[in-house]
Each structure stands twice: as structure tokens, then as C-alpha cells.
Write an enzyme that holds these catalytic residues in place. Structure first.
Site, PDB file in Angstrom:
ATOM      1  CE  LYS A 123      -4.416  -1.756   1.266  1.00  0.00           C
ATOM      2  NZ  LYS A 123      -4.854  -2.685   2.306  1.00  0.00           N
TER       3      LYS A 123
ATOM      4  CE  LYS B 206     -13.086  -4.429  -3.213  1.00  0.00           C
ATOM      5  NZ  LYS B 206     -12.845  -4.762  -1.814  1.00  0.00           N
TER       6      LYS B 206
ATOM      7  CE  LYS C 292      -5.655  -9.189  -5.042  1.00  0.00           C
ATOM      8  NZ  LYS C 292      -5.841  -9.091  -3.667  1.00  0.00           N
TER       9      LYS C 292
HETATM   10  P1  ADP Z   1      -9.290  -6.095  -3.165  1.00  0.00           P
HETATM   11  O1  ADP Z   1      -7.917  -6.690  -3.397  1.00  0.00           O
HETATM   12  O2  ADP Z   1     -10.048  -5.945  -4.435  1.00  0.00           O
HETATM   13  O3  ADP Z   1      -9.235  -4.803  -2.359  1.00  0.00           O
HETATM   14  P2  ADP Z   1     -10.236  -7.259  -0.700  1.00  0.00           P
HETATM   15  O4  ADP Z   1      -8.899  -7.000  -0.085  1.00  0.00           O
HETATM   16  O5  ADP Z   1     -11.408  -6.455  -0.214  1.00  0.00           O
HETATM   17  O6  ADP Z   1     -10.098  -7.132  -2.299  1.00  0.00           O
HETATM   18  O7  ADP Z   1     -10.555  -8.792  -0.548  1.00  0.00           O
HETATM   19  C1  ADP Z   1     -11.722  -9.393   0.026  1.00  0.00           C
HETATM   20  C2  ADP Z   1     -11.556 -10.894  -0.063  1.00  0.00           C
HETATM   21  O8  ADP Z   1     -11.488 -11.319  -1.438  1.00  0.00           O
HETATM   22  C3  ADP Z   1     -10.244 -11.393   0.585  1.00  0.00           C
HETATM   23  O9  ADP Z   1     -10.484 -12.630   1.245  1.00  0.00           O
HETATM   24  C4  ADP Z   1      -9.315 -11.554  -0.589  1.00  0.00           C
HETATM   25  O10 ADP Z   1      -8.326 -12.520  -0.331  1.00  0.00           O
HETATM   26  C5  ADP Z   1     -10.271 -12.023  -1.687  1.00  0.00           C
HETATM   27  N1  ADP Z   1      -9.750 -11.615  -3.011  1.00  0.00           N
HETATM   28  C6  ADP Z   1      -9.640 -10.360  -3.493  1.00  0.00           C
HETATM   29  N2  ADP Z   1      -9.138 -10.358  -4.759  1.00  0.00           N
HETATM   30  C7  ADP Z   1      -8.903 -11.654  -5.084  1.00  0.00           C
HETATM   31  C8  ADP Z   1      -8.396 -12.318  -6.255  1.00  0.00           C
HETATM   32  N3  ADP Z   1      -8.048 -11.639  -7.338  1.00  0.00           N
HETATM   33  N4  ADP Z   1      -8.298 -13.653  -6.236  1.00  0.00           N
HETATM   34  C9  ADP Z   1      -8.673 -14.370  -5.128  1.00  0.00           C
HETATM   35  N5  ADP Z   1      -9.171 -13.805  -3.997  1.00  0.00           N
HETATM   36  C10 ADP Z   1      -9.292 -12.472  -3.953  1.00  0.00           C
END
Ligand code: ADP
Ligand code: TRP
Length: 319
Positions: free
Chosen positions: A110, A192, A189
């Protein structure tokens, strides 16, 4: 068995969230006592616009319910409905070595992406440990990127138990290795923060534009297409029926189809997969009061469980 997971209201839900976490969380609600929450305190580390935070919270609630979270089976709540989490986070922070937090990838990522290195961002994993330990969760379904945070939680819980006696259950992460990481439009990956997501509840037009814009290589139409590392195939494998996926993969190997056609075929698979969720979402959207009631009731139930654990921790530390 107690199951717990959370999602930050930092943007719209996407396919990575669904396959990485929500799908297994929703399946697990039938196998034990499930606690799922919207991590609004955590989202404050990256979202500073109050209106945006509010609307994100509502969107995540709608989305999770539309995808099958059943409030009759799972306790669904906002993290902020249980302010006790901060008292526990403080207690945990007193046994957390600085080095443990300094090693966390998500903090370093971050900062590298330009977020200011606030204390909240640094202490994020301690609050997450408090989320999990407060409910004495045994299993925590999360995507692979959360693995390190779960290790930190376990370390903190072991340290606390060693110092003050057996207060906390040591949680196990539940990571679907078969899904690992869902790729986004650019092949990185899906996240968001990378603006490469396919959202679960977007309008048809921008959605199809995004699918047609998925990054591919420059293999000519008639030639066989590489299957290894293909984003199109990775997404199809998640949403298509097994035979349909086999056929789709064969058309890559055979050649003769351009990426434009292959993307159109994937679009059909994705849309068909998402339609039932989107229909449910529209129904829920017309009844915002109901969603608020669900979250309120969930908050009351979660808080009563949390207060019991906190009392145990208070006694253990001598407060
Ligand atoms: P982002 O990376 O979009 O901010 P979050 O951190 O809010 O997503 O993740 C919420 C949940 O979704 C977590 O358990 C995270 O591990 C899972 N997750 C997010 N993106 C992925 C991805 N591309 N593949 C697998 N799991 C994901
Ligand atoms: N850090 C998680 C994420 O970004 C969200 C989260 C907060 C969480 N507290 C949690 C997940 C407790 C599981 C358990 O996805």
C-alpha cells in the site's frame, strides 16, 4: 465449528472477491456457526470520503446477500456495530512485536502504491486479529493474499495465550488453493486497487466493454492460442460448466478463432453465471430497510458473543 470472515467496503465486489472468499464463506454457512462482517473500520485506512464509505457499505451488504449469504444461517453485521473490537485490539497490540507488522506485505504494497503510511495502516493486522479472536473463530475463509494476516493472527493469539492462559481459539485459514488468485483484465491479480476488476453487479454495457478489453497476446486468428497463463481460460474455468470449459479450451488449441470471438464466448459464460445474482441484487435494492434490519440484528447478536470473549480477556490480563 465457528467460521468468520470479513470484506472491506473499499469498492465494488468483483469476481476475485467472489471466487477467493465469498463462495466458500457462503457454502460454509451450512456447516457451522458463521459470522460475516463488513470491515468498515479497516476501510478507513484507504477510504476517506464519508459518503463513499457509506454507499460502499450498503453495496457490499446488498452484494453479499444477493450472492447467497443467508441471514437466517449466518450472523451478518458491520464491524463498527461491535466497538469492543478496539479494546481487544489494544490488548493484542501490547503482545505484538513490531517486527511482525513490519514484515507484512500488504502494508509495504500500500505504501508503494502511494497510500500514506498511517498508524492505522500499520496496525491493520492487529485489528484483523481482534476481529477473528473476538468471535473465537476456528476457520477463516479468505483469498490467498490474506494468508500472511492469518499467520500474524495465529502468532498474536499464541503469544497472548502463553502470557495470560488459554483465552483464544487458534484459528485456521481456509484458502482455496484451486482458485488461488483470480486474474484481472490486465492479467495481474484482480483487485479494486489495480482498476482491473470485473464487477459482480455492473451494467451490461461497461461489463461487456471490459471483457472485450481483456489483455491478450498477438497470436494470429488461424494459429493455436497459448493456454498457459491465459486470463480468458482462467475466468472461463471458474464460471463455465466443465464440458463447456473443455470445449472452450479445445478451441484455443485448435486455432481458427480470433481473440475477439473467444472473448464474446467468455462474455456469454460470465453473463449467464452472474444473472441470478444480479436479479437477487435488484430485488434487495428495492428494499433498503430490510438490508439495514439484517445488519442491525446481526450486530446485536455479534456484540453479545464479542462481549463474552472480551470479559474473559479482561479477567485474564487483570483489568
Ligand atoms: P481487493 O484486493 O479488491 O481490495 P479485498 O482485499 O477487499 O479485495 O478482498 C476481500 C476478499 O477477497 C479477501 O479474502 C481476498 O483474499 C479475496 N480476493 C480479493 N481479490 C482476489 C483475487 N483476485 N483472487 C482471489 N481472492 C481475492
Ligand atoms: N483484511 C481483509 C481483506 O482485505 C478484510 C478483513 C478484515 C478480514 N478483518 C477480517 C478478513 C477478519 C477475514 C477475517 O480482505
Amino acid at each position: 465449528m465457528r467460521i468468520l470472515s470479513g470484506v472491506q467496503p473499499s469498492g465494488a465486489l468483483h469476481l476475485g472477491n467472489y471466487f477467493g472468499m465469498m463462495q466458500s464463506a457462503i457454502a460454509l454457512q451450512n456447516q457451522g456457526e458463521a459470522f460475516y462482517f463488513i470491515a468498515d473500520y479497516h476501510a478507513m485506512t484507504t477510504v476517506s470520503d464519508p459518503k463513499l464509505l457509506q454507499s460502499n457499505i450498503h453495496e457490499i451488504a446488498l452484494g453479499f446477500l444477493a450472492c447467497g449469504l443467508d441471514p437466517e444461517k449466518a450472523v451478518f453485521f458491520r464491524q463498527s456495530a461491535v466497538p469492543e473490537v478496539h479494546e481487544l485490539a489494544w490488548m493484542l497490540s501490547t503482545v505484538t512485536p513490531m517486527g511482525l507488522l513490519e514484515r507484512c506485505h500488504s502494508f509495504k504494497d500500500k505504501i508503494a502504491r502511494g497510500f500514506s503510511p498511517s498508524h492505522g495502516l500499520f496496525a491493520y493486522p492487529v485489528l484483523m486479529a481482534a476481529d477473528i479472536l473476538l468471535y473465537q473463530a476456528n476457520r477463516v475463509p479468505v483469498g490467498k493474499d490474506q494468508k500472511q494476516h492469518l499467520e500474524v493472527t495465529r502468532d498474536i493469539a499464541l503469544k497472548f495465550n502463553e502470557q495470560y492462559g488459554e483465552v483464544f481459539v487458534i484459528p485456521e485459514p481456509d484458502i482455496r488453493e484451486a482458485v488461488a488468485t483470480v486474474p484481472g483484465l490486465d492479467g495481474q491479480k484482480m483487485s479494486k486497487s489495480y482498476q482491473n476488476t470485473l464487477e459482480l453487479f455492473s451494467e451490461a454495457k461497461p461489463f461487456s466493454k471490459k471483457v472485450m478489453g481483456i489483455k491478450t497476446d498477438s497470436t494470429p486468428v488461424e494459429a493455436p492460442k497459448p493456454t498457459e497463463g491465459s486470463t480468458l481460460l482462467a475466468l472461463s474455468r471458474l464460471v463455465a460448466k466443465p464440458e463447456e470449459y473443455q470445449e472452450y479450451e479445445s478451441s484455443f488449441r485448435a486455432g481458427g478463432k480470433g481473440y475477439g470471438d473467444l472473448k464474446k464466448a467468455l462474455l456469454v459464460q460470465l453473463e449467464r453465471f452472474l444473472v441470478p445474482f444480479q436479479e437477487e441484487y435488484q430485488k434487495l435494492k428495492s428494499d433498503p430497510k430490510k438490508v439495514n434490519e439484517i445488519l442491525h440484528e446481526g450486530g446485536v447478536k455479534a456484540r453479545s458473543v464479542a462481549q463474552k470473549t472480551l470479559e474473559k480477556a479482561r479477567i485474564a490480563v487483570g483489568i
